[in-house]
Write a protein that holds these residues in place. Sequence first.
Motif, PDB file in Angstrom:
ATOM      1  N   ASP A   1     -10.764  -7.029   0.444  1.00 50.12           N
ATOM      2  CA  ASP A   1      -9.416  -7.292  -0.068  1.00 50.12           C
ATOM      3  C   ASP A   1      -8.566  -6.029  -0.063  1.00 50.12           C
ATOM      4  O   ASP A   1      -7.350  -6.100  -0.173  1.00 50.12           O
ATOM      5  CB  ASP A   1      -9.458  -7.937  -1.454  1.00 50.12           C
ATOM      6  CG  ASP A   1      -9.985  -7.007  -2.539  1.00 50.12           C
ATOM      7  OD1 ASP A   1     -10.635  -6.002  -2.193  1.00 50.12           O
ATOM      8  OD2 ASP A   1      -9.769  -7.296  -3.721  1.00 50.12           O
ATOM      9  N   ILE A   2      -9.186  -4.840   0.090  1.00 53.64           N
ATOM     10  CA  ILE A   2      -8.428  -3.615   0.339  1.00 53.64           C
ATOM     11  C   ILE A   2      -8.689  -3.209   1.775  1.00 53.64           C
ATOM     12  O   ILE A   2      -9.731  -2.656   2.110  1.00 53.64           O
ATOM     13  CB  ILE A   2      -8.826  -2.484  -0.622  1.00 53.64           C
ATOM     14  CG1 ILE A   2      -8.383  -2.815  -2.050  1.00 53.64           C
ATOM     15  CG2 ILE A   2      -8.203  -1.165  -0.177  1.00 53.64           C
ATOM     16  CD1 ILE A   2      -8.641  -1.715  -3.063  1.00 53.64           C
ATOM     17  N   GLU A   3      -7.766  -3.568   2.651  1.00 53.33           N
ATOM     18  CA  GLU A   3      -7.795  -3.187   4.064  1.00 53.33           C
ATOM     19  C   GLU A   3      -6.492  -2.450   4.341  1.00 53.33           C
ATOM     20  O   GLU A   3      -5.405  -2.983   4.118  1.00 53.33           O
ATOM     21  CB  GLU A   3      -7.886  -4.427   4.966  1.00 53.33           C
ATOM     22  CG  GLU A   3      -9.163  -5.214   4.832  1.00 53.33           C
ATOM     23  CD  GLU A   3     -10.028  -5.113   6.073  1.00 53.33           C
ATOM     24  OE1 GLU A   3      -9.522  -4.662   7.119  1.00 53.33           O
ATOM     25  OE2 GLU A   3     -11.210  -5.479   5.993  1.00 53.33           O
ATOM     26  N   ILE A   4      -6.601  -1.218   4.826  1.00 53.76           N
ATOM     27  CA  ILE A   4      -5.430  -0.366   4.978  1.00 53.76           C
ATOM     28  C   ILE A   4      -5.609   0.505   6.205  1.00 53.76           C
ATOM     29  O   ILE A   4      -6.724   0.931   6.512  1.00 53.76           O
ATOM     30  CB  ILE A   4      -5.227   0.491   3.692  1.00 53.76           C
ATOM     31  CG1 ILE A   4      -3.999   1.380   3.785  1.00 53.76           C
ATOM     32  CG2 ILE A   4      -6.483   1.303   3.363  1.00 53.76           C
ATOM     33  CD1 ILE A   4      -3.657   2.076   2.463  1.00 53.76           C
ATOM     34  N   LEU A   5      -4.540   0.760   6.941  1.00 52.95           N
ATOM     35  CA  LEU A   5      -4.648   1.653   8.085  1.00 52.95           C
ATOM     36  C   LEU A   5      -5.007   3.053   7.605  1.00 52.95           C
ATOM     37  O   LEU A   5      -4.515   3.519   6.568  1.00 52.95           O
ATOM     38  CB  LEU A   5      -3.335   1.696   8.865  1.00 52.95           C
ATOM     39  CG  LEU A   5      -2.896   0.410   9.575  1.00 52.95           C
ATOM     40  CD1 LEU A   5      -1.669   0.688  10.437  1.00 52.95           C
ATOM     41  CD2 LEU A   5      -4.006  -0.184  10.419  1.00 52.95           C
ATOM     42  N   ARG A   6      -5.857   3.721   8.354  1.00 52.76           N
ATOM     43  CA  ARG A   6      -6.311   5.058   7.976  1.00 52.76           C
ATOM     44  C   ARG A   6      -5.125   5.973   7.674  1.00 52.76           C
ATOM     45  O   ARG A   6      -5.114   6.703   6.674  1.00 52.76           O
ATOM     46  CB  ARG A   6      -7.166   5.657   9.093  1.00 52.76           C
ATOM     47  CG  ARG A   6      -7.734   7.037   8.756  1.00 52.76           C
ATOM     48  CD  ARG A   6      -7.942   7.858  10.012  1.00 52.76           C
ATOM     49  NE  ARG A   6      -6.725   7.969  10.790  1.00 52.76           N
ATOM     50  CZ  ARG A   6      -5.714   8.787  10.496  1.00 52.76           C
ATOM     51  NH1 ARG A   6      -5.767   9.558   9.432  1.00 52.76           N
ATOM     52  NH2 ARG A   6      -4.639   8.819  11.257  1.00 52.76           N
ATOM     53  N   GLY A   7      -4.108   5.939   8.538  1.00 55.13           N
ATOM     54  CA  GLY A   7      -2.952   6.796   8.341  1.00 55.13           C
ATOM     55  C   GLY A   7      -2.168   6.462   7.087  1.00 55.13           C
ATOM     56  O   GLY A   7      -1.620   7.350   6.425  1.00 55.13           O
ATOM     57  N   ASP A   8      -2.110   5.183   6.716  1.00 53.94           N
ATOM     58  CA  ASP A   8      -1.392   4.784   5.501  1.00 53.94           C
ATOM     59  C   ASP A   8      -2.131   5.250   4.248  1.00 53.94           C
ATOM     60  O   ASP A   8      -1.508   5.680   3.272  1.00 53.94           O
ATOM     61  CB  ASP A   8      -1.202   3.269   5.475  1.00 53.94           C
ATOM     62  CG  ASP A   8      -0.214   2.793   6.542  1.00 53.94           C
ATOM     63  OD1 ASP A   8       0.540   3.632   7.070  1.00 53.94           O
ATOM     64  OD2 ASP A   8      -0.222   1.586   6.844  1.00 53.94           O
ATOM     65  N   LEU A   9      -3.468   5.161   4.261  1.00 51.11           N
ATOM     66  CA  LEU A   9      -4.239   5.663   3.126  1.00 51.11           C
ATOM     67  C   LEU A   9      -4.114   7.179   3.025  1.00 51.11           C
ATOM     68  O   LEU A   9      -3.966   7.736   1.924  1.00 51.11           O
ATOM     69  CB  LEU A   9      -5.701   5.260   3.257  1.00 51.11           C
ATOM     70  CG  LEU A   9      -6.632   5.728   2.132  1.00 51.11           C
ATOM     71  CD1 LEU A   9      -6.111   5.300   0.767  1.00 51.11           C
ATOM     72  CD2 LEU A   9      -8.048   5.214   2.359  1.00 51.11           C
ATOM     73  N   SER A  10      -4.138   7.846   4.157  1.00 45.36           N
ATOM     74  CA  SER A  10      -3.959   9.296   4.169  1.00 45.36           C
ATOM     75  C   SER A  10      -2.614   9.673   3.555  1.00 45.36           C
ATOM     76  O   SER A  10      -2.513  10.632   2.783  1.00 45.36           O
ATOM     77  CB  SER A  10      -4.053   9.817   5.606  1.00 45.36           C
ATOM     78  OG  SER A  10      -3.832  11.206   5.669  1.00 45.36           O
ATOM     79  N   GLN A  11      -1.575   8.915   3.867  1.00 44.08           N
ATOM     80  CA  GLN A  11      -0.240   9.191   3.316  1.00 44.08           C
ATOM     81  C   GLN A  11      -0.211   8.999   1.802  1.00 44.08           C
ATOM     82  O   GLN A  11       0.390   9.797   1.074  1.00 44.08           O
ATOM     83  CB  GLN A  11       0.793   8.277   3.976  1.00 44.08           C
ATOM     84  CG  GLN A  11       2.235   8.556   3.567  1.00 44.08           C
ATOM     85  CD  GLN A  11       2.766   9.859   4.130  1.00 44.08           C
ATOM     86  OE1 GLN A  11       2.760  10.057   5.337  1.00 44.08           O
ATOM     87  NE2 GLN A  11       3.204  10.759   3.259  1.00 44.08           N
ATOM     88  N   VAL A  12      -0.854   7.935   1.313  1.00 45.72           N
ATOM     89  CA  VAL A  12      -0.916   7.710  -0.134  1.00 45.72           C
ATOM     90  C   VAL A  12      -1.599   8.886  -0.828  1.00 45.72           C
ATOM     91  O   VAL A  12      -1.122   9.384  -1.860  1.00 45.72           O
ATOM     92  CB  VAL A  12      -1.666   6.395  -0.448  1.00 45.72           C
ATOM     93  CG1 VAL A  12      -1.957   6.286  -1.944  1.00 45.72           C
ATOM     94  CG2 VAL A  12      -0.859   5.184   0.012  1.00 45.72           C
ATOM     95  N   LEU A  13      -2.708   9.361  -0.258  1.00 45.29           N
ATOM     96  CA  LEU A  13      -3.445  10.473  -0.864  1.00 45.29           C
ATOM     97  C   LEU A  13      -2.646  11.772  -0.795  1.00 45.29           C
ATOM     98  O   LEU A  13      -2.657  12.569  -1.736  1.00 45.29           O
ATOM     99  CB  LEU A  13      -4.795  10.636  -0.171  1.00 45.29           C
ATOM    100  CG  LEU A  13      -5.769   9.472  -0.354  1.00 45.29           C
ATOM    101  CD1 LEU A  13      -6.976   9.633   0.570  1.00 45.29           C
ATOM    102  CD2 LEU A  13      -6.225   9.363  -1.800  1.00 45.29           C
TER     103      LEU A  13
END
Length: 433
Positions: A124-136
Amino acid sequence: MEAVMSVDNSDLGHAIRTGEQGTRVSGPRVLVAGASIAGPALAHWLRRWGAEVTVVERAPELRPGGQAVDARGVAKEVIGRMGLDAAVRAACTDTAGAHTVDTDGQVLETFRADDDGGDGFIADIEILRGDLSQVLYDDTHDGVEYVFGDRIAELAQDADGVDVVFAGGNRRRFDLVVGADGLHSELRAMVFGPHERFLRHLGHVLAFYSVPNEFGLDRWLLEYQDQESGRSALLRPIQDATRAMAMFYLASADFDVDHRDVAAQKVLLQERMAGLGWLTPDILAHLDDTPDFYLDQVAQVVMDRWSSGRVGLLGDAAFSPSPMSGQGTGLALVGAYLLAGELAAAGWDPDAGFARYEARMRSFVEANQEIGRLNARSRDVPGPDAEPRPDFASEWFTELVGHAVNGIELPDYAGVPDSAAPAGSPITSSAKP
Protein backbone atom coordinates in the motif's frame (compact mmCIF):
# COMPACT_ATOMS: atom_id res chain seq x y z
CA MET A 1 13.69 20.80 -6.26
CA GLU A 2 15.12 23.53 -4.09
CA ALA A 3 17.94 25.48 -5.70
CA VAL A 4 21.42 24.41 -4.69
CA MET A 5 23.17 27.09 -2.66
CA SER A 6 26.95 27.41 -2.71
CA VAL A 7 28.61 27.70 0.68
CA ASP A 8 32.19 28.77 1.29
CA ASN A 9 33.81 25.69 2.83
CA SER A 10 36.06 27.89 4.99
CA ASP A 11 32.94 28.89 6.97
CA LEU A 12 31.16 25.56 6.65
CA GLY A 13 32.53 23.96 9.81
CA HIS A 14 31.42 26.95 11.90
CA ALA A 15 27.98 26.93 10.29
CA ILE A 16 27.44 23.28 11.17
CA ARG A 17 28.96 23.17 14.62
CA THR A 18 27.20 26.18 16.16
CA GLY A 19 23.54 26.64 16.88
CA GLU A 20 21.41 29.75 16.56
CA GLN A 21 22.89 31.29 19.73
CA GLY A 22 26.46 30.50 18.68
CA THR A 23 26.92 27.76 21.29
CA ARG A 24 28.77 24.64 20.25
CA VAL A 25 26.59 21.64 19.45
CA SER A 26 27.95 18.32 20.74
CA GLY A 27 27.97 15.21 18.62
CA PRO A 28 30.21 13.46 16.13
CA ARG A 29 30.88 14.65 12.61
CA VAL A 30 29.53 11.97 10.27
CA LEU A 31 30.02 11.79 6.51
CA VAL A 32 27.45 9.81 4.53
CA ALA A 33 28.14 8.86 0.90
CA GLY A 34 24.99 8.67 -1.21
CA ALA A 35 21.80 10.78 -1.35
CA SER A 36 19.25 8.31 -2.68
CA ILE A 37 17.21 6.70 0.13
CA ALA A 38 19.51 5.05 2.68
CA GLY A 39 21.75 8.13 2.98
CA PRO A 40 19.09 10.78 3.69
CA ALA A 41 17.19 8.34 5.94
CA LEU A 42 20.35 7.82 7.97
CA ALA A 43 20.92 11.60 8.02
CA HIS A 44 17.45 12.05 9.55
CA TRP A 45 18.23 9.79 12.50
CA LEU A 46 21.84 10.87 12.98
CA ARG A 47 20.68 14.48 13.14
CA ARG A 48 17.95 13.62 15.66
CA TRP A 49 20.45 11.84 17.88
CA GLY A 50 22.79 14.86 17.85
CA ALA A 51 25.32 14.23 15.09
CA GLU A 52 26.63 16.81 12.62
CA VAL A 53 25.92 15.23 9.24
CA THR A 54 27.35 15.78 5.77
CA VAL A 55 25.90 13.87 2.79
CA VAL A 56 28.01 13.76 -0.38
CA GLU A 57 26.43 12.74 -3.70
CA ARG A 58 28.32 12.35 -6.95
CA ALA A 59 25.29 13.35 -9.05
CA PRO A 60 24.78 17.10 -9.54
CA GLU A 61 21.30 16.93 -8.00
CA LEU A 62 18.75 14.45 -6.71
CA ARG A 63 17.94 11.83 -9.31
CA PRO A 64 14.24 11.93 -10.27
CA GLY A 65 11.99 9.02 -11.23
CA GLY A 66 13.37 5.52 -11.00
CA GLN A 67 11.86 2.22 -10.06
CA ALA A 68 8.80 2.07 -7.83
CA VAL A 69 9.88 0.97 -4.36
CA ASP A 70 7.85 -0.42 -1.47
CA ALA A 71 7.56 -0.10 2.29
CA ARG A 72 6.06 -3.04 4.17
CA GLY A 73 5.66 -4.08 7.77
CA VAL A 74 8.31 -2.73 10.09
CA ALA A 75 9.57 -0.30 7.42
CA LYS A 76 6.21 1.48 7.62
CA GLU A 77 6.75 1.78 11.38
CA VAL A 78 10.10 3.48 10.72
CA ILE A 79 8.42 5.97 8.38
CA GLY A 80 5.88 6.69 11.10
CA ARG A 81 8.58 7.28 13.70
CA MET A 82 10.24 9.69 11.30
CA GLY A 83 7.00 11.67 11.18
CA LEU A 84 6.85 11.24 7.42
CA ASP A 85 3.88 8.92 6.90
CA ALA A 86 1.65 11.65 5.45
CA ALA A 87 4.39 13.06 3.19
CA VAL A 88 5.33 9.62 1.87
CA ARG A 89 1.76 8.58 1.22
CA ALA A 90 1.05 11.87 -0.56
CA ALA A 91 3.85 11.04 -3.02
CA CYS A 92 2.82 7.41 -3.60
CA THR A 93 1.85 6.05 -7.01
CA ASP A 94 -1.65 5.14 -5.74
CA THR A 95 -1.44 1.74 -7.43
CA ALA A 96 -4.65 -0.23 -6.88
CA GLY A 97 -3.10 -3.58 -7.71
CA ALA A 98 -1.53 -5.71 -10.43
CA HIS A 99 -2.76 -7.90 -13.26
CA THR A 100 -0.65 -10.56 -14.90
CA VAL A 101 -1.75 -10.88 -18.53
CA ASP A 102 -1.20 -13.09 -21.56
CA THR A 103 0.17 -11.94 -24.90
CA ASP A 104 -3.30 -10.71 -25.90
CA GLY A 105 -3.72 -8.69 -22.71
CA GLN A 106 -6.23 -11.05 -21.11
CA VAL A 107 -6.00 -11.05 -17.29
CA LEU A 108 -4.61 -14.27 -15.80
CA GLU A 109 -4.20 -13.31 -12.13
CA THR A 110 -4.95 -10.30 -9.94
CA PHE A 111 -3.20 -8.93 -6.84
CA ARG A 112 -4.66 -6.02 -4.87
CA ALA A 113 -2.85 -3.38 -2.84
CA ASP A 114 -4.93 -4.22 0.25
CA ASP A 115 -3.98 -7.91 0.16
CA ASP A 116 -2.20 -9.11 3.32
CA GLY A 117 -2.92 -5.87 5.12
CA GLY A 118 -1.12 -3.81 2.48
CA ASP A 119 2.07 -5.88 2.74
CA GLY A 120 1.49 -8.18 -0.22
CA PHE A 121 2.83 -8.35 -3.78
CA ILE A 122 1.65 -4.75 -4.29
CA ALA A 123 2.30 -2.81 -1.10
CA ASP A 124 0.00 0.00 0.00
CA ILE A 125 3.10 2.25 0.10
CA GLU A 126 4.45 2.20 -3.45
CA ILE A 127 6.50 5.24 -4.43
CA LEU A 128 9.03 6.08 -7.12
CA ARG A 129 12.57 5.95 -5.78
CA GLY A 130 13.17 9.57 -6.79
CA ASP A 131 9.98 10.77 -5.07
CA LEU A 132 10.93 9.06 -1.80
CA SER A 133 14.41 10.53 -2.08
CA GLN A 134 12.86 13.99 -2.47
CA VAL A 135 10.67 13.53 0.62
CA LEU A 136 13.72 12.50 2.68
CA TYR A 137 15.79 15.40 1.32
CA ASP A 138 13.03 17.92 2.08
CA ASP A 139 12.86 16.56 5.61
CA THR A 140 16.61 16.81 6.29
CA HIS A 141 18.12 19.65 4.25
CA ASP A 142 17.57 22.32 6.91
CA GLY A 143 19.98 20.66 9.33
CA VAL A 144 22.18 18.51 7.13
CA GLU A 145 24.96 19.63 4.79
CA TYR A 146 24.40 18.21 1.29
CA VAL A 147 27.29 18.32 -1.16
CA PHE A 148 26.23 17.49 -4.72
CA GLY A 149 28.53 16.82 -7.66
CA ASP A 150 31.36 15.42 -5.55
CA ARG A 151 32.54 12.12 -4.12
CA ILE A 152 35.08 10.58 -1.78
CA ALA A 153 38.38 10.15 -3.64
CA GLU A 154 40.58 9.01 -0.75
CA LEU A 155 40.26 8.32 2.94
CA ALA A 156 42.56 7.28 5.75
CA GLN A 157 41.39 6.44 9.25
CA ASP A 158 43.15 6.33 12.60
CA ALA A 159 42.03 5.69 16.15
CA ASP A 160 40.39 9.11 16.46
CA GLY A 161 38.84 9.88 13.07
CA VAL A 162 38.81 9.64 9.29
CA ASP A 163 40.63 12.01 6.94
CA VAL A 164 38.75 12.36 3.64
CA VAL A 165 39.91 13.82 0.34
CA PHE A 166 37.07 14.72 -2.02
CA ALA A 167 37.36 14.53 -5.79
CA GLY A 168 36.69 18.27 -5.89
CA GLY A 169 39.86 18.89 -3.89
CA ASN A 170 38.50 19.59 -0.40
CA ARG A 171 40.00 17.82 2.61
CA ARG A 172 37.90 17.22 5.72
CA ARG A 173 38.11 15.16 8.89
CA PHE A 174 35.16 13.21 10.29
CA ASP A 175 34.54 10.99 13.28
CA LEU A 176 32.61 8.40 11.25
CA VAL A 177 32.00 7.65 7.56
CA VAL A 178 29.07 5.60 6.21
CA GLY A 179 28.72 4.33 2.65
CA ALA A 180 25.11 4.39 1.44
CA ASP A 181 26.12 4.61 -2.21
CA GLY A 182 24.36 1.60 -3.67
CA LEU A 183 25.06 -1.74 -5.28
CA HIS A 184 28.28 -0.54 -6.95
CA SER A 185 29.49 1.33 -3.87
CA GLU A 186 32.79 3.11 -4.44
CA LEU A 187 33.34 3.42 -0.71
CA ARG A 188 32.90 -0.33 -0.24
CA ALA A 189 35.49 -1.03 -2.93
CA MET A 190 37.85 1.52 -1.38
CA VAL A 191 37.69 0.11 2.14
CA PHE A 192 36.62 -3.54 1.85
CA GLY A 193 37.87 -4.73 -1.54
CA PRO A 194 36.79 -5.18 -5.18
CA HIS A 195 33.14 -5.51 -6.16
CA GLU A 196 33.43 -9.09 -7.40
CA ARG A 197 34.26 -10.21 -3.88
CA PHE A 198 30.78 -9.24 -2.64
CA LEU A 199 28.39 -9.13 -5.63
CA ARG A 200 26.26 -12.23 -6.27
CA HIS A 201 24.65 -12.10 -9.72
CA LEU A 202 21.26 -13.87 -9.66
CA GLY A 203 21.22 -14.54 -13.40
CA HIS A 204 18.81 -11.81 -14.43
CA VAL A 205 18.87 -8.24 -15.71
CA LEU A 206 16.37 -5.51 -14.85
CA ALA A 207 15.69 -2.39 -16.91
CA PHE A 208 13.17 0.38 -16.40
CA TYR A 209 12.35 3.81 -17.82
CA SER A 210 9.38 6.15 -18.12
CA VAL A 211 7.21 6.28 -21.24
CA PRO A 212 4.13 8.22 -22.36
CA ASN A 213 0.96 6.64 -20.97
CA GLU A 214 -0.46 5.70 -24.35
CA PHE A 215 -1.56 2.34 -22.97
CA GLY A 216 -4.62 3.44 -20.98
CA LEU A 217 -3.10 2.62 -17.59
CA ASP A 218 -5.34 3.67 -14.70
CA ARG A 219 -4.01 2.67 -11.25
CA TRP A 220 -3.36 -0.95 -12.29
CA LEU A 221 0.04 -2.46 -12.97
CA LEU A 222 0.23 -4.89 -15.93
CA GLU A 223 2.82 -7.63 -16.33
CA TYR A 224 3.38 -10.09 -19.15
CA GLN A 225 5.69 -13.07 -18.53
CA ASP A 226 7.10 -15.46 -21.11
CA GLN A 227 7.94 -18.54 -19.05
CA GLU A 228 9.91 -20.23 -21.82
CA SER A 229 12.46 -17.43 -22.25
CA GLY A 230 12.46 -16.09 -18.69
CA ARG A 231 11.58 -12.61 -19.97
CA SER A 232 8.85 -10.28 -18.81
CA ALA A 233 7.54 -6.80 -19.62
CA LEU A 234 5.70 -4.60 -17.17
CA LEU A 235 3.87 -1.28 -17.18
CA ARG A 236 2.94 0.52 -13.99
CA PRO A 237 1.03 3.77 -13.31
CA ILE A 238 2.70 6.72 -11.60
CA GLN A 239 1.32 9.94 -10.11
CA ASP A 240 1.66 11.75 -13.45
CA ALA A 241 -1.20 10.09 -15.34
CA THR A 242 0.30 11.17 -18.68
CA ARG A 243 3.35 8.96 -18.04
CA ALA A 244 3.95 5.34 -17.05
CA MET A 245 6.93 3.34 -15.84
CA ALA A 246 8.07 0.46 -18.06
CA MET A 247 10.14 -2.45 -16.76
CA PHE A 248 11.80 -5.45 -18.33
CA TYR A 249 13.24 -8.59 -16.74
CA LEU A 250 15.39 -11.00 -18.71
CA ALA A 251 17.44 -14.04 -17.84
CA SER A 252 21.12 -13.34 -18.46
CA ALA A 253 23.87 -15.40 -16.90
CA ASP A 254 26.49 -13.65 -19.06
CA PHE A 255 25.82 -10.00 -18.18
CA ASP A 256 28.95 -8.04 -19.08
CA VAL A 257 27.81 -4.48 -19.87
CA ASP A 258 29.30 -1.59 -17.88
CA HIS A 259 26.61 -0.32 -15.50
CA ARG A 260 27.45 3.27 -16.55
CA ASP A 261 27.47 2.67 -20.35
CA VAL A 262 23.87 3.63 -21.16
CA ALA A 263 24.25 3.33 -24.94
CA ALA A 264 25.54 -0.25 -24.67
CA GLN A 265 22.78 -1.08 -22.20
CA LYS A 266 20.08 0.07 -24.64
CA VAL A 267 21.58 -2.04 -27.41
CA LEU A 268 21.61 -5.07 -25.11
CA LEU A 269 17.98 -4.51 -24.14
CA GLN A 270 16.83 -4.17 -27.76
CA GLU A 271 18.63 -7.36 -28.69
CA ARG A 272 17.49 -9.43 -25.73
CA MET A 273 13.83 -8.36 -25.86
CA ALA A 274 13.40 -8.89 -29.60
CA GLY A 275 10.40 -11.11 -30.37
CA LEU A 276 8.75 -10.74 -26.96
CA GLY A 277 5.02 -10.33 -27.44
CA TRP A 278 2.31 -8.22 -25.81
CA LEU A 279 3.09 -4.44 -25.86
CA THR A 280 6.87 -4.88 -25.92
CA PRO A 281 7.51 -3.28 -29.37
CA ASP A 282 5.49 -0.18 -28.38
CA ILE A 283 7.39 0.13 -25.10
CA LEU A 284 10.78 -0.29 -26.79
CA ALA A 285 9.84 2.40 -29.31
CA HIS A 286 10.40 4.98 -26.52
CA LEU A 287 13.82 3.68 -25.53
CA ASP A 288 15.80 6.45 -27.23
CA ASP A 289 13.76 9.40 -25.98
CA THR A 290 13.24 8.45 -22.33
CA PRO A 291 14.84 10.80 -19.76
CA ASP A 292 15.52 8.22 -17.05
CA PHE A 293 16.76 4.90 -18.46
CA TYR A 294 18.32 2.42 -16.03
CA LEU A 295 19.61 -1.11 -16.54
CA ASP A 296 21.68 -3.33 -14.28
CA GLN A 297 22.17 -6.89 -13.19
CA VAL A 298 19.90 -8.33 -10.52
CA ALA A 299 22.46 -8.88 -7.81
CA GLN A 300 22.90 -9.16 -4.08
CA VAL A 301 25.69 -7.91 -1.86
CA VAL A 302 26.86 -10.53 0.62
CA MET A 303 29.44 -9.52 3.24
CA ASP A 304 30.74 -11.07 6.45
CA ARG A 305 30.84 -7.63 8.09
CA TRP A 306 29.50 -4.19 7.27
CA SER A 307 32.09 -2.08 9.05
CA SER A 308 35.82 -1.58 9.32
CA GLY A 309 37.02 0.69 12.11
CA ARG A 310 35.23 4.01 11.76
CA VAL A 311 33.75 3.22 8.33
CA GLY A 312 30.41 1.42 7.96
CA LEU A 313 28.01 0.47 5.17
CA LEU A 314 24.23 0.74 4.85
CA GLY A 315 21.53 -0.27 2.38
CA ASP A 316 22.44 -1.83 -0.96
CA ALA A 317 26.11 -1.01 -0.38
CA ALA A 318 26.12 -3.44 2.55
CA PHE A 319 23.35 -5.97 1.94
CA SER A 320 21.45 -5.48 -1.31
CA PRO A 321 18.70 -8.12 -1.41
CA SER A 322 18.14 -7.37 -5.15
CA PRO A 323 14.94 -5.95 -6.68
CA MET A 324 13.59 -9.52 -6.71
CA SER A 325 13.05 -9.26 -2.96
CA GLY A 326 10.88 -6.14 -3.07
CA GLN A 327 12.55 -5.17 0.21
CA GLY A 328 15.62 -3.09 -0.67
CA THR A 329 13.98 0.12 0.50
CA GLY A 330 12.62 -1.52 3.64
CA LEU A 331 16.09 -2.75 4.58
CA ALA A 332 17.54 0.71 3.94
CA LEU A 333 14.95 2.45 6.14
CA VAL A 334 15.15 -0.07 8.97
CA GLY A 335 18.94 -0.20 8.74
CA ALA A 336 19.20 3.59 8.91
CA TYR A 337 17.11 3.67 12.09
CA LEU A 338 19.12 0.91 13.77
CA LEU A 339 22.55 2.13 12.66
CA ALA A 340 22.02 5.66 13.94
CA GLY A 341 20.32 4.46 17.10
CA GLU A 342 22.97 1.90 18.01
CA LEU A 343 25.80 4.35 17.39
CA ALA A 344 24.13 6.97 19.56
CA ALA A 345 23.29 4.44 22.28
CA ALA A 346 26.95 3.37 22.31
CA GLY A 347 28.09 6.94 22.86
CA TRP A 348 29.23 7.05 19.22
CA ASP A 349 31.82 4.33 19.83
CA PRO A 350 32.18 2.75 16.37
CA ASP A 351 33.20 -0.73 17.54
CA ALA A 352 30.21 -1.13 19.84
CA GLY A 353 27.70 0.72 17.66
CA PHE A 354 28.52 -1.01 14.39
CA ALA A 355 28.63 -4.43 16.08
CA ARG A 356 25.21 -4.03 17.64
CA TYR A 357 23.73 -2.73 14.37
CA GLU A 358 25.02 -5.79 12.53
CA ALA A 359 23.78 -8.16 15.24
CA ARG A 360 20.26 -6.71 15.07
CA MET A 361 20.08 -6.59 11.26
CA ARG A 362 21.77 -9.82 10.15
CA SER A 363 18.90 -12.34 10.28
CA PHE A 364 16.45 -9.76 8.89
CA VAL A 365 18.77 -9.16 5.93
CA GLU A 366 19.29 -12.89 5.35
CA ALA A 367 15.55 -13.58 5.24
CA ASN A 368 15.03 -10.87 2.63
CA GLN A 369 17.99 -12.05 0.58
CA GLU A 370 16.57 -15.58 0.61
CA ILE A 371 13.28 -14.26 -0.78
CA GLY A 372 15.22 -12.44 -3.50
CA ARG A 373 17.01 -15.64 -4.48
CA LEU A 374 13.78 -17.64 -4.53
CA ASN A 375 11.96 -15.07 -6.67
CA ALA A 376 14.89 -14.99 -9.09
CA ARG A 377 14.87 -18.78 -9.28
CA SER A 378 11.15 -18.74 -10.08
CA ARG A 379 11.99 -16.75 -13.23
CA ASP A 380 14.83 -18.97 -14.40
CA VAL A 381 14.55 -20.48 -17.87
CA PRO A 382 13.19 -24.06 -17.63
CA GLY A 383 15.66 -26.78 -18.49
CA PRO A 384 17.02 -30.18 -17.42
CA ASP A 385 19.59 -28.57 -15.12
CA ALA A 386 17.28 -25.93 -13.64
CA GLU A 387 16.41 -26.11 -9.97
CA PRO A 388 12.76 -26.81 -9.11
CA ARG A 389 10.62 -23.71 -8.89
CA PRO A 390 9.95 -22.62 -5.29
CA ASP A 391 6.63 -23.55 -3.70
CA PHE A 392 5.33 -20.15 -2.73
CA ALA A 393 2.15 -21.69 -1.26
CA SER A 394 4.06 -23.68 1.36
CA GLU A 395 3.95 -22.95 5.08
CA TRP A 396 7.72 -22.45 5.31
CA PHE A 397 7.59 -19.71 2.66
CA THR A 398 4.77 -17.94 4.52
CA GLU A 399 6.91 -18.01 7.67
CA LEU A 400 9.92 -16.70 5.73
CA VAL A 401 7.87 -13.78 4.36
CA GLY A 402 6.62 -12.97 7.84
CA HIS A 403 10.17 -12.77 9.13
CA ALA A 404 11.30 -10.72 6.13
CA VAL A 405 8.52 -8.16 6.62
CA ASN A 406 8.19 -7.94 10.40
CA GLY A 407 10.89 -10.12 11.92
CA ILE A 408 12.97 -7.46 13.63
CA GLU A 409 12.62 -5.41 16.80
CA LEU A 410 12.76 -1.61 16.68
CA PRO A 411 14.22 -0.38 19.99
CA ASP A 412 12.93 2.90 21.36
CA TYR A 413 16.43 4.21 22.21
CA ALA A 414 14.75 5.89 25.17
CA GLY A 415 18.04 6.93 26.75
CA VAL A 416 19.28 8.80 23.69
CA PRO A 417 18.49 12.55 23.53
CA ASP A 418 16.06 13.17 20.66
CA SER A 419 15.81 16.48 18.85
CA ALA A 420 12.95 15.91 16.43
CA ALA A 421 13.22 19.44 15.07
CA PRO A 422 16.93 20.35 15.06
CA ALA A 423 17.88 24.02 14.93
CA GLY A 424 20.05 25.44 12.21
CA SER A 425 19.77 27.19 8.91
CA PRO A 426 19.70 25.35 5.55
CA ILE A 427 23.14 24.12 4.62
CA THR A 428 23.24 22.82 1.06
CA SER A 429 26.38 23.10 -1.01
CA SER A 430 27.54 22.21 -4.47
CA ALA A 431 31.01 20.99 -5.29
CA LYS A 432 33.21 23.63 -6.89
CA PRO A 433 34.71 22.79 -10.28
